[in-house]
Write an enzyme that holds these catalytic residues in place. Structure first.
Site, PDB file in Angstrom:
ATOM      1  N   ARG A  18       0.330   3.232  -5.864  1.00 27.04           N
ATOM      2  CA  ARG A  18      -0.470   4.324  -6.454  1.00 27.04           C
ATOM      3  C   ARG A  18      -0.753   4.030  -7.932  1.00 27.04           C
ATOM      4  O   ARG A  18      -1.854   4.278  -8.435  1.00 27.04           O
ATOM      5  CB  ARG A  18       0.262   5.667  -6.291  1.00 27.04           C
ATOM      6  CG  ARG A  18       0.281   6.153  -4.850  1.00 27.04           C
ATOM      7  CD  ARG A  18       1.244   7.323  -4.616  1.00 27.04           C
ATOM      8  NE  ARG A  18       1.694   7.335  -3.236  1.00 27.04           N
ATOM      9  CZ  ARG A  18       1.412   8.279  -2.325  1.00 27.04           C
ATOM     10  NH1 ARG A  18       0.736   9.344  -2.661  1.00 27.04           N
ATOM     11  NH2 ARG A  18       1.833   8.177  -1.084  1.00 27.04           N
ATOM     12  N   LYS A  50     -11.545   6.741   0.673  1.00 26.99           N
ATOM     13  CA  LYS A  50     -10.079   6.648   0.533  1.00 26.99           C
ATOM     14  C   LYS A  50      -9.487   5.910   1.727  1.00 26.99           C
ATOM     15  O   LYS A  50      -9.758   6.268   2.885  1.00 26.99           O
ATOM     16  CB  LYS A  50      -9.486   8.064   0.449  1.00 26.99           C
ATOM     17  CG  LYS A  50      -7.972   8.108   0.664  1.00 26.99           C
ATOM     18  CD  LYS A  50      -7.352   9.356   0.086  1.00 26.99           C
ATOM     19  CE  LYS A  50      -7.849  10.628   0.688  1.00 26.99           C
ATOM     20  NZ  LYS A  50      -6.923  11.164   1.705  1.00 26.99           N
ATOM     21  N   GLU A 110      -4.758  19.307  -4.298  1.00 26.29           N
ATOM     22  CA  GLU A 110      -5.246  19.163  -2.924  1.00 26.29           C
ATOM     23  C   GLU A 110      -4.712  20.325  -2.101  1.00 26.29           C
ATOM     24  O   GLU A 110      -3.488  20.464  -1.949  1.00 26.29           O
ATOM     25  CB  GLU A 110      -4.783  17.850  -2.288  1.00 26.29           C
ATOM     26  CG  GLU A 110      -5.332  17.706  -0.860  1.00 26.29           C
ATOM     27  CD  GLU A 110      -4.679  16.605  -0.031  1.00 26.29           C
ATOM     28  OE1 GLU A 110      -3.457  16.409  -0.148  1.00 26.29           O
ATOM     29  OE2 GLU A 110      -5.398  15.965   0.752  1.00 26.29           O
ATOM     30  N   LEU A 111      -5.597  21.150  -1.583  1.00 24.27           N
ATOM     31  CA  LEU A 111      -5.190  22.266  -0.724  1.00 24.27           C
ATOM     32  C   LEU A 111      -5.124  21.750   0.712  1.00 24.27           C
ATOM     33  O   LEU A 111      -6.168  21.428   1.305  1.00 24.27           O
ATOM     34  CB  LEU A 111      -6.208  23.412  -0.819  1.00 24.27           C
ATOM     35  CG  LEU A 111      -6.411  24.012  -2.207  1.00 24.27           C
ATOM     36  CD1 LEU A 111      -7.565  25.021  -2.190  1.00 24.27           C
ATOM     37  CD2 LEU A 111      -5.123  24.694  -2.699  1.00 24.27           C
ATOM     38  N   ARG A 112      -3.929  21.642   1.248  1.00 23.45           N
ATOM     39  CA  ARG A 112      -3.768  21.148   2.622  1.00 23.45           C
ATOM     40  C   ARG A 112      -3.903  22.324   3.587  1.00 23.45           C
ATOM     41  O   ARG A 112      -2.934  23.000   3.922  1.00 23.45           O
ATOM     42  CB  ARG A 112      -2.415  20.448   2.757  1.00 23.45           C
ATOM     43  CG  ARG A 112      -2.368  19.062   2.147  1.00 23.45           C
ATOM     44  CD  ARG A 112      -3.097  18.020   3.012  1.00 23.45           C
ATOM     45  NE  ARG A 112      -2.536  17.958   4.352  1.00 23.45           N
ATOM     46  CZ  ARG A 112      -1.514  17.173   4.701  1.00 23.45           C
ATOM     47  NH1 ARG A 112      -0.984  16.349   3.832  1.00 23.45           N
ATOM     48  NH2 ARG A 112      -1.048  17.181   5.941  1.00 23.45           N
ATOM     49  N   HIS A 161      -7.110   6.499   7.577  1.00 20.95           N
ATOM     50  CA  HIS A 161      -5.645   6.325   7.618  1.00 20.95           C
ATOM     51  C   HIS A 161      -5.265   5.432   8.798  1.00 20.95           C
ATOM     52  O   HIS A 161      -4.618   5.894   9.739  1.00 20.95           O
ATOM     53  CB  HIS A 161      -4.938   7.686   7.783  1.00 20.95           C
ATOM     54  CG  HIS A 161      -5.105   8.611   6.627  1.00 20.95           C
ATOM     55  ND1 HIS A 161      -6.164   9.476   6.505  1.00 20.95           N
ATOM     56  CD2 HIS A 161      -4.343   8.820   5.534  1.00 20.95           C
ATOM     57  CE1 HIS A 161      -6.037  10.173   5.385  1.00 20.95           C
ATOM     58  NE2 HIS A 161      -4.951   9.795   4.776  1.00 20.95           N
ATOM     59  N   ARG A 217      -6.127  17.900   7.505  1.00 19.32           N
ATOM     60  CA  ARG A 217      -5.679  16.618   8.037  1.00 19.32           C
ATOM     61  C   ARG A 217      -5.286  16.750   9.516  1.00 19.32           C
ATOM     62  O   ARG A 217      -4.512  17.645   9.870  1.00 19.32           O
ATOM     63  CB  ARG A 217      -4.485  16.144   7.189  1.00 19.32           C
ATOM     64  CG  ARG A 217      -3.898  14.835   7.535  1.00 19.32           C
ATOM     65  CD  ARG A 217      -4.711  13.616   7.141  1.00 19.32           C
ATOM     66  NE  ARG A 217      -4.990  13.512   5.738  1.00 19.32           N
ATOM     67  CZ  ARG A 217      -6.237  13.448   5.226  1.00 19.32           C
ATOM     68  NH1 ARG A 217      -7.299  13.466   6.011  1.00 19.32           N
ATOM     69  NH2 ARG A 217      -6.420  13.340   3.931  1.00 19.32           N
TER      70      ARG A 217
HETATM   71  O1  LIG Z   1      -4.542  11.345   2.343  1.00 16.25           O
HETATM   72  C1  LIG Z   1      -3.624  11.793   1.687  1.00 16.25           C
HETATM   73  C2  LIG Z   1      -2.609  10.936   1.122  1.00 16.25           C
HETATM   74  C3  LIG Z   1      -1.217  11.437   1.394  1.00 16.25           C
HETATM   75  O2  LIG Z   1      -0.885  11.231   2.719  1.00 16.25           O
HETATM   76  C4  LIG Z   1      -0.241  10.617   0.522  1.00 16.25           C
HETATM   77  O3  LIG Z   1       0.594   9.916   1.059  1.00 16.25           O
HETATM   78  O4  LIG Z   1      -0.362  10.723  -0.692  1.00 16.25           O
HETATM   79  C5  LIG Z   1      -1.091  12.907   1.055  1.00 16.25           C
HETATM   80  C6  LIG Z   1      -2.101  13.721   1.799  1.00 16.25           C
HETATM   81  O5  LIG Z   1      -1.948  15.095   1.471  1.00 16.25           O
HETATM   82  C7  LIG Z   1      -3.484  13.237   1.420  1.00 16.25           C
HETATM   83  O6  LIG Z   1      -4.455  13.973   2.143  1.00 16.25           O
END
Ligand SMILES: O=C1C[C@@](O)(C(=O)O)C[C@@H](O)[C@@H]1O
Length: 222
Positions: free
Chosen positions: A181, A143, A32-34, A117, A64
């Site tokens: 998870r 998600k 995942e590229l943040r 979220h 994000r």
């Molecule tokens: O949405 C998520 C989940 C996350 O927040 C985690 O807790 O794994 C990590 C974030 O980088 C990702 O975009």
């Protein structure tokens, strides 16, 4: 997909060179590229990384927002159109992660992740409706991530994963996050996230630890 392609290792993009180094030493088959960590134009970083990361790994690009635990300060409309632009630039197999509000503002996507979220878990019917709405808007994954201090909150996130049969992922944050998870993976979630051992993120278990524990469950062949 092998389990390691469903464990997405988070790489903060502070500089293109460092992000590329981390992504190329990836402990799992998804990165995942943040891009919200990047101070310049995220499109430029994304384009550069797309030429460097040309080996076949699954890549998720995320911008994000601050309201969702990230660093991006753009107003929703601006971020939504930037995310649509990233989708246009995305190499085959790369996914862009839209927050559900951004997805609504952009009018849809083609095969993106639709992320929610909230601070509190939705009811089961709200979660199912949100997942169906994400699908109608073109997402290929829904998600749902929220703080889950109580065991029932963890069970509720497992329920949506089981109910959505491969379309939804959900896990809780906080003390039970690792078990949550692992449960999501065991129930067929399309992806969960883990941190890179060389770029730890508070509250996000390292992805090799998630993988190791998953394999301990004896489900590694799935
Ligand atoms: O949405 C998520 C989940 C996350 O927040 C985690 O807790 O794994 C990590 C974030 O980088 C990702 O975009």
């Amino acid at each position: 997909m092998a389990v390691d392609g469903r464990i997405c290792t988070v790489v903060p993009v502070e500089s293109v060179g460092e992000a590329a180094r981390l992504a190329l030493s990836l402990p799992t088959g998804c990165v995942e590229l943040r891009l919200d960590f990047y101070r310049g134009d995220p499109r430029e970083a994304y384009m550069e990384l797309s030429t460097i990361l040309n080996r076949p790994a699954r890549v998720v690009a995320t911008l994000r927002s601050r309201g969702h635990g990230g660093l991006d300060r753009r107003p929703r409309g601006e971020r939504a159109s930037l995310l649509s632009r990233l989708e246009d630039l995305a190499p085959k197999g790369w996914l862009v992660d839209f927050e559900v509000e951004d997805l609504a503002a952009s009018g849809g996507c083609s095969g993106c992740i639709a992320s929610s979220h909230p601070q509190r878990p939705p009811t089961p019917s709200e979660a199912l409706e949100a997942s169906a709405e994400a699908e109608r808007r073109g997402a290929s994954i829904y998600k749902l991530v929220y703080p889950g201090l109580e065991p029932w909150e963890q069970a509720a996130s497992a329920w949506i994963v089981a109910e959505a049969r491969g379309f939804a992922t959900s896990f809780t944050l906080g003390p039970g996050t690792l078990a949550s998870r692992l449960t999501a993976l065991a129930l067929g979630a399309p992806l969960v996230f883990g941190s890179h051992p060389q770029a730890p993120l508070e509250g996000v278990p390292p992805s090799p630890e998630i993988l190791g524990m998953y394999l301990k469950m004896g489900l590694g062949g799935s």
